[in-house]
Design a protein around this motif. Structure first.
Motif, PDB file in Angstrom:
ATOM      1  N   ARG A  92      32.567  32.462 -12.726  1.00 43.57           N
ATOM      2  CA  ARG A  92      31.894  31.017 -12.926  1.00 43.57           C
ATOM      3  C   ARG A  92      30.907  30.863 -13.564  1.00 43.57           C
ATOM      4  N   HIS A 137      20.776  29.007  -4.843  1.00 47.71           N
ATOM      5  CA  HIS A 137      21.900  29.295  -6.189  1.00 47.71           C
ATOM      6  C   HIS A 137      23.389  29.323  -5.607  1.00 47.71           C
ATOM      7  N   ARG A 138      23.511  29.992  -4.388  1.00 45.73           N
ATOM      8  CA  ARG A 138      24.645  30.081  -3.631  1.00 45.73           C
ATOM      9  C   ARG A 138      25.278  28.626  -3.495  1.00 45.73           C
ATOM     10  N   ASP A 140      26.548  27.217  -6.412  1.00 45.55           N
ATOM     11  CA  ASP A 140      27.596  27.887  -6.852  1.00 45.55           C
ATOM     12  C   ASP A 140      28.816  27.319  -6.247  1.00 45.55           C
ATOM     13  N   ARG A 165      29.492  23.552  -7.365  1.00 48.54           N
ATOM     14  CA  ARG A 165      29.585  23.322  -8.735  1.00 48.54           C
ATOM     15  C   ARG A 165      30.707  22.134  -9.109  1.00 48.54           C
TER      16      ARG A 165
END
Length: 929
Positions: free
Chosen positions: A693, A590-591, A594, A597
């Motif tokens: 975000r 997930h990071r 992020d 992105r």
């Protein structure tokens, strides 16, 4: 991972590197999809000129909504749905004389590894084989009738006739000019009429009458895909090295004549009970004796209790071999596993004798076999101990070792050995920390092994005896650890003054003499193959070169540099036991997503220029208004001499303070990864920051959560600075205190030492194993603390460090303010009967406020932006939860893809927060005054 063990990791890696071409996507689409499902090839070339029509719907994976869509697109779509990272090139005009060479050979440097040919045109079949034979590409063809499969290993037989010589030497050019009637005999010869199924043969006369073309069933197509997939795998791995024709005819393989077990079998006889093992009649087979022997063999001990074996019983023969899925890294890996096989063999032989059987033992490279026969040898007394000797397979609860058991273990070591039992949790934790430092200890000669690369060798001291071993086998998977391999390259500066010389120097380093120098002197594993014959006797480098065969090639995508931050944090969370590997990897993913992105979309720069122009115009109008004021020009003329004295300071402030602020503010309106990719996005960076975000507003790494931590950090630190500084100043201000000068010097020292030096010193003091803080706790009988494993302790370590840095400033300010308070005020208060507390509350504190207010404001600004302490002490640990706004801005600028615009927006927000908070505080102070 369901391919695993049927296909080894090394085989899967080799298969994934294959380039596969598939021609004819009525039958070939199923074959191509099967190859993708088995990860055979990541680069594909698909060729077919036709589009989907109704006659294809009985066997192709498609819907009526796809009618009219090119078959190459349908096949590619199905393949991408399985693996979106495939490299697929489409030839939607089919195979022609013009593109056949490019289809088989690519651009010359990337010929196919395998060609799957499933087209109907006889001339195209020959044309493709001509090109495949020229480039040494093996060809597979499956005919969807009777499971007919042709294998042509042109890579091993470059002179082999096309289609096994069935076309009598006809070339593609000759076949192209033949009419339909002339081609029929050749087609029949290829299809082998003697083996065509009766219904397929009967349907040939119906082509273009009652059927449009050769009839095919979905089950035949599915079988063809399976045959192509299995054969392709074995051809690419050189497990099938012959050319020829094969048949897998299901109508014959599954028939009344081939059925087995027509009559159901009865229930199995019960096995011999362990309690009756000694009573089993000698020479007789009571129950399933081989299975009973296997059960008793499995009670043998093994390193780490991994039980690295698997058994196969075939009649009176028991086979045992190493199981790839259960291998051990204990006792030297393979050696420990084979020792366990020997223990299992001992159990099997003893159990056979106890059951009245003799065991004829044969050993081989994979394990051993035992053939059972009626025996005459008496049972060995050790057989009764098989079930008494076993390994404790239960998970323990961490209970202390029984004292009697500990004494027995120590007594069993004898005089030749020394046993030290570590039982208390503090010592176990210390041992764990020591194990974590093994890599450093290895270079000092205090550790037996270290996992590293060839770069460690030049740093090892002379006189240290060491050697290179392959990476160990992971017990849980039974597979050897695989290292990462990076791409060898040299960077050339974009603005190099002598690029040609730099290129020649890079080439010298990469190949030939330069590569040998790097290998022999720097001990580097070079990529120049021609250098390796000269290094054949170098066991060190050859070991690492062998390890590269199983290495995982690291991608060269720019996003790889953003993998390591989330990956490092995921590993730390697992090692600390705060997350399972699955949860840690999910959070790391997930990071990573992020950080990587998509950046904001570009915005027209005209709006930014209009706003900048408007602000400039307003500034000019304001200055013009001031110039028109009557007294302004006169005051400016009188102040000119004073401005001359401060002009140099004004220039310095403008260049070093104001200009960077302006540039940073302008940068915040741009986005990009690196300075060369910046483009205007307006206020998009600010919007992304303020809405986290698009994620949770208080989620990990969001602006609002980091702001809350920063505010708590600032308030707590400034409060402690104020309390400690004022308290120490009051003590030092006492008139009768001796050695005040010495105390003042000592207490000012923390402020005098550079804060980054202090931060590094405190980080060492909080070290889990070697830190002074834990040493003090242990001396008091307390458990040592892993300070950076939890938010509360990591945050406390940061606060303690910053309080040590900040209280001297408040103390000095307070000491100066106390000297300005008149003594007669205290004397008058004493005459009025005021006690010490009343004098402090009513006199000292109110008179200190005007002096401390600016100090508190400056201290708040400094603490709000105290980057060095957070970055150097906790480093944001655990998991980035102790980051403050300024350190978070740094991460976005330098460790998360060089997003300078995003980081600049963070900096502008920090400036605005401090500006408005100090202005509000100043207004509040003026209102109170």
């Amino acid at each position: 991972d369901r391919n695993r063990h049927k296909i080894t990791d090394a085989e899967q890696s080799a298969l994934s590197a294959a380039r596969v071409g598939v021609v004819g996507l009525s039958v070939g689409s199923t074959s191509a999809l099967t190859l993708v499902l088995e990860s055979i090839g990541t680069s594909f070339r698909l060729a077919d000129y036709d589009a989907l029509d109704l006659s294809n719907m009985n066997r192709l994976r498609a819907s009526v909504a796809d009618l009219g869509v090119p078959k190459v697109e349908l096949a590619a779509r199905a393949m991408y749905e399985v693996d979106p990272y495939l490299d697929i090139e489409l030839f939607d005009r089919g195979i022609t004389e013009e593109n056949a060479e490019r289809f088989v050979a690519g651009d010359g440097a990337e010929p196919l590894s395998l060609l799957v040919e499933e087209c109907d045109d006889l001339a195209v079949k020959v044309l493709l084989r001509e090109r495949a034979r020229a480039h040494g590409v093996p060809v597979l063809m499956e005919t969807s009738d009777g499971g007919l499969l042709d294998v042509e290993r042109f890579d091993l037989e470059p002179d082999r006739p096309l289609l096994h010589g069935l076309l009598a030497g006809h070339t593609a050019a000759e076949l192209r000019d033949l009419d339909k009637e002339a081609k029929i005999p050749l087609v029949l010869r290829v299809l082998d009429p003697a083996h065509i199924s009766p219904r397929a043969a009967a349907s040939m006369v119906e082509i273009q009458e009652t059927v449009s073309t050769w009839p095919q069933l979905a089950s035949d197509i599915a079988l063809g895909g399976a045959l192509i997939g299995s054969t392709a795998r074995r051809v690419l791995l050189d497990q099938l090295t012959v050319s020829g024709r094969f048949r897998v005819d299901l109508s014959r393989a599954v028939s009344e004549e081939t059925a087995t077990l027509r009559e159901p079998v009865g229930p199995p006889e019960p096995p011999v009970s362990p309690d009756r093992m000694d009573d089993a009649s000698r020479g007789e087979s009571a129950g399933d004796v081989p299975s009973e022997i296997v059960r008793l063999a499995c009670l043998a001990p093994s390193a780490g209790n991994v039980q690295p074996w698997r058994f196969l019983v075939a009649g009176e023969v028991i086979h045992c071999e190493l199981a790839p899925s259960r291998r051990s890294t204990y006792l030297g890996g393979d050696d420990g596993d084979r020792l366990a096989l020997g223990a299992a063999l001992e159990n099997a032989v003893l159990a056979s004798g106890a059951l009245g059987l003799d065991a004829d033992v044969e050993t081989n490279a994979r394990g051993w076999s035992v053939r059972l026969r009626p025996g005459t040898t008496p049972a060995h007394p050790w057989a009764a101990c098989i079930e008494a000797r076993h390994t404790n397979r239960a998970r323990g609860d961490g209970a202390p070792l029984d004292l009697d058991e500990a004494a027995s273990l120590e007594a069993a070591t004898g005089a030749e050995a020394r046993l030290r039992l570590v039982t208390d949790r503090a010592s176990l934790a210390e041992l764990g920390e020591a194990i974590g430092a093994l890599k450093r200890l290895f270079s000092e000669g205090h550790a037996a092994a270290a996992i590293s690369g060839p770069w460690l060798a030049p740093d090892l001291p002379e006189g240290l005896r060491w050697r290179v071993q392959p990476l160990p086998v992971v017990a849980s998977t039974g597979e050897r650890m695989r290292p990462y391999a990076t791409v060898e390259g040299a960077y050339l500066a974009a603005r190099a003054q002598r690029p040609r010389e730099a290129n020649r120097f890079a080439a010298f380093l990469a190949i030939g003499e330069g590569a040998l120098i790097r290998a022999r002197v720097a001990r580097q594993v070079v990529t120049d193959r021609e250098a390796w014959p000269a290094l054949e006797g170098d066991a060190f480098l050859q070991s690492f070169r062998a390890a590269a065969d199983d290495a995982v090639i690291m991608p060269t995508h720019p996003h790889m540099r953003m993998v390591f931050g989330p990956g490092d944090r995921a590993i730390r969370k697992v090692l600390r036991g705060t997350a399972t590997p699955e949860d840690a990897l999910e959070q790391g993913r997930h990071r990573f997503e992020d950080v990587t992105r998509p950046l904001p979309a570009p915005r027209p720069p005209e709006w930014g220029l209009m706003v900048l122009g408007l602000l400039t115009l307003l500034g000019v109008l304001w200055m013009a208004k001031r110039l028109r004021e009557p007294g302004f020009r006169e005051a400016l003329r009188k102040s000119t001499p004073a401005y001359r004295y401060v002009a140099h300071a004004g220039v310095a402030v403008g260049l070093l303070v104001i200009l960077p602020l302006v540039v940073g503010a302008l940068t915040s309106f741009f986005a990009g990864r690196g300075l060369e990719e910046m483009y205007f996005v307006g206020l998009a960076n600010y919007a992304d920051i303020l809405v986290a975000r698009g994620g949770d507003l208080l989620g990990h790494g969001s602006f609002w959560l980091v702001l809350a931590v920063t505010v708590l950090w600032t308030v707590l630190n400034v409060a402690l600075h104020l309390v400690l500084g004022v308290s120490l100043a009051l003590l030092l201000h006492r008139p009768y205190l001796r050695m005040k000068a010495l105390y003042r010097v000592l207490l000012i020292l923390p402020w005098a030492v550079p804060n980054y030096v202090t931060a590094l010193a405190w980080k060492g003091m909080f070290h889990r194993q070697f830190g002074a803080v834990n040493a003090l706790l242990e001396s008091l009988g307390a458990e040592p603390v892993s300070w950076f494993s939890h938010w509360t302790t990591a945050f406390s370590a940061n606060v303690a460090t910053n309080v040590w840095l900040g209280f001297p400033f408040m103390m000095v300010v307070t000491l100066g303010a106390l000297t300005a308070i008149p003594k007669d005020v205290y004397e008058a208060a004493a005459v009025d009967g005021a006690n010490a507390w009343q004098r402090f509350r009513l006199i000292t504190a109110p008179m200190l406020v005007p002096f401390l207010a600016p100090a508190v404001a400056m201290g708040s600004v400094w603490t709000f932006n105290m980057f060095n302490v957070v970055f150097l002490v906790s480093g944001g640990e655990p998991d980035g939860s102790t980051e403050i706004l300024v350190s978070e801005a740094y991460r976005w600028a330098f460790t998360r893809g060089n997003q300078y615009g995003y980081a600049a927006a963070y900096a502008v927000l920090i400036f605005l927060i401090l500006l408005f908070s100090t202005r509000i505080a100043a207004k509040a102070a003026e209102a109170r005054a």
